[in-house]
Write an enzyme that holds these catalytic residues in place. Sequence first.
Site, PDB file in Angstrom:
ATOM      1  N   PRO A 285       0.812  -1.220   0.000  1.00 33.10           N
ATOM      2  CA  PRO A 285       0.000   0.000   0.000  1.00 33.10           C
ATOM      3  C   PRO A 285       0.845   1.268   0.000  1.00 33.10           C
ATOM      4  O   PRO A 285       1.749   1.435   0.823  1.00 33.10           O
ATOM      5  CB  PRO A 285      -0.823  -0.123   1.290  1.00 33.10           C
ATOM      6  CG  PRO A 285      -0.992  -1.592   1.453  1.00 33.10           C
ATOM      7  CD  PRO A 285       0.306  -2.190   0.985  1.00 33.10           C
ATOM      8  N   CYS A 286       0.537   2.150  -0.952  1.00 33.06           N
ATOM      9  CA  CYS A 286       1.386   3.326  -1.152  1.00 33.06           C
ATOM     10  C   CYS A 286       0.878   4.560  -0.427  1.00 33.06           C
ATOM     11  O   CYS A 286       1.574   5.554  -0.353  1.00 33.06           O
ATOM     12  CB  CYS A 286       1.502   3.619  -2.653  1.00 33.06           C
ATOM     13  SG  CYS A 286      -0.087   3.906  -3.462  1.00 33.06           S
ATOM     14  N   GLN A 287      -0.334   4.503   0.120  1.00 31.09           N
ATOM     15  CA  GLN A 287      -0.889   5.698   0.751  1.00 31.09           C
ATOM     16  C   GLN A 287      -0.028   6.274   1.872  1.00 31.09           C
ATOM     17  O   GLN A 287       0.040   7.495   2.045  1.00 31.09           O
ATOM     18  CB  GLN A 287      -2.299   5.402   1.297  1.00 31.09           C
ATOM     19  CG  GLN A 287      -3.337   5.196   0.213  1.00 31.09           C
ATOM     20  CD  GLN A 287      -3.379   3.746  -0.237  1.00 31.09           C
ATOM     21  OE1 GLN A 287      -2.556   2.945   0.158  1.00 31.09           O
ATOM     22  NE2 GLN A 287      -4.349   3.416  -1.084  1.00 31.09           N
TER      23      GLN A 287
END
Length: 565
Positions: A285-287
């Site tokens: 997850p890049c958030q």
Amino acid sequence: AGQDETVRDEAIRMIKSGRALQARELRGLKRDIALAKAAVEGTLDDRRRRAFRNAAARKARDKALAAADAWLDSLHALTEEVCTIAQLEEEDSSVHQIGRVEAVAPRAAELLKDLPDLVDPEFITASREGFNRGWSGTYSALQAIAKEKVYYKEHYGDGEPWQATYTFNSSLQWQLAWAFGYDDDSGTSSAVKRMREAGDTPLDVPVGVYGHKAPTVLEICAGAGGQAIGLEAAGFKHVGLVEVDKDAAATLRHNGKHWPVIEADLRDADLSQFVGIDLLAGGVPCQPFSQAGKRKGAADERDLFPKAMKLIRELKPKAVMLENVTGALQASNAMHRLRILARMAALGYDAEWRILSGPDFGLPQKRRRAILVGFRRGIMHRFSWPEPLAKKAPTVGEALYDLMAANGWAHVDEWKERANGYAPTIIGGSQKKGGIDLAQPKSRETWRELGVDPGHYAKAAPDRDAPRDHMPKLTLEMMARLQGFRDDWQLQGSNLQKFRQIANAFPPAMAQAVGLSILRALTGYKVDLEKEQKRLHRKSLNLKAVPNHVDPYPSDWDGEELAAG
């Protein structure tokens, strides 16, 4: 500067690709290039003799090498005599070389008697290569010669009783000669195969690219399959694709029916069955690192890098590829990024970060991704970051022209000229995002300059009568194409979920480029990315839909074509 020209050129190419090449890596690079040269030129494999000398040195350092060399010289002389016997037997099999066999038997027994004082038994038994090869094969041949068991009985004839004859076991000469680098099959392809099986990796040997066993990959946070498409096109075989989102998992199952999809939360999944895989890959997850979010970084509950590090420790993959947004390399995340590198170093991995740009690999979108690539010690020296394609990537207008013209829009050619550039990064993959919107405020103007309305989305291409100054919204199909998905890739779920899958995707072309570079590091095979990009757009054959083959020609066919029907 003091290296061989081939080694120097390769090192410079690696540095140009963005590698932080370590000085110690030159030794491995030099060795692998020398292996490739030996395989192509048919040079004798001296590693076997060196391995014996090293084993002797480990057992008893005092005068061990001199004794080992003397033993090997005696073995070489015995091997020459056995080769002479084999040749004489071949020339006249009716006259057996009994006297010669009796003469060499005591010499073989003497070599067997001295062997335990030179090397440990485990060295002999652990070095088996293929059928009756390796030091264990040489040992077996010495035993047979010492006991004068060098002939085997053969029967021939059509009637009863069969006639019997005795034939010299010529494989004995190959079992002995193996120790000095000789093989009964010494072609380049076979030589390379033996080197790979022994754990050596000659670089860029010109043999069949896909003649090797496909490396395995376990993919985590697999999403809609963008990375999976690229890695498969690069030559990897998926043993598992882990995805928690039910719609994304459904997309994977629908399009990749041969893929073993694991629908589970990565934090709870038991993946112990994948110990020893070749590659652990994923777009965690890049958030947490996104410049568009709240930038909680390592404090964000969606940060799965700790779980990825735990998997690396447990599964011990040969290679790791983790993809993220470029915010991961921002100064504000420097400590977290360096902790990851330090953790990988503690686990025994060399690793590097690098930012790659979509247009460099044929993507009509300015998508930039931060890639972490790591290898177990002893492999990194074969890795170079992928080089940009020579061919320029298509513009938004070129990439979407046929889709935008699908309903006969009269002014589509003018729109194509206006859309003469690359799209901003498509964002909006977060599950916390409530609608379909292509851009943040700072990129909206770029979309409009390209003739695209970035707000919401369209259900269809512009009508024929849409005015010249019409600024169309993109359909989901258009967005997917900008991300590099094949047109036949069918996303599952609601339109919002489809948009999230598109926006979250790691473009297949970028994944393939990195995958090919990793493939080369693991196997030594260098692949032409310009040519291999075609594999991204090949559709899989649905063989279940093809009826069983029936020969259309009768057995008495005279060569003329049958009439239609």
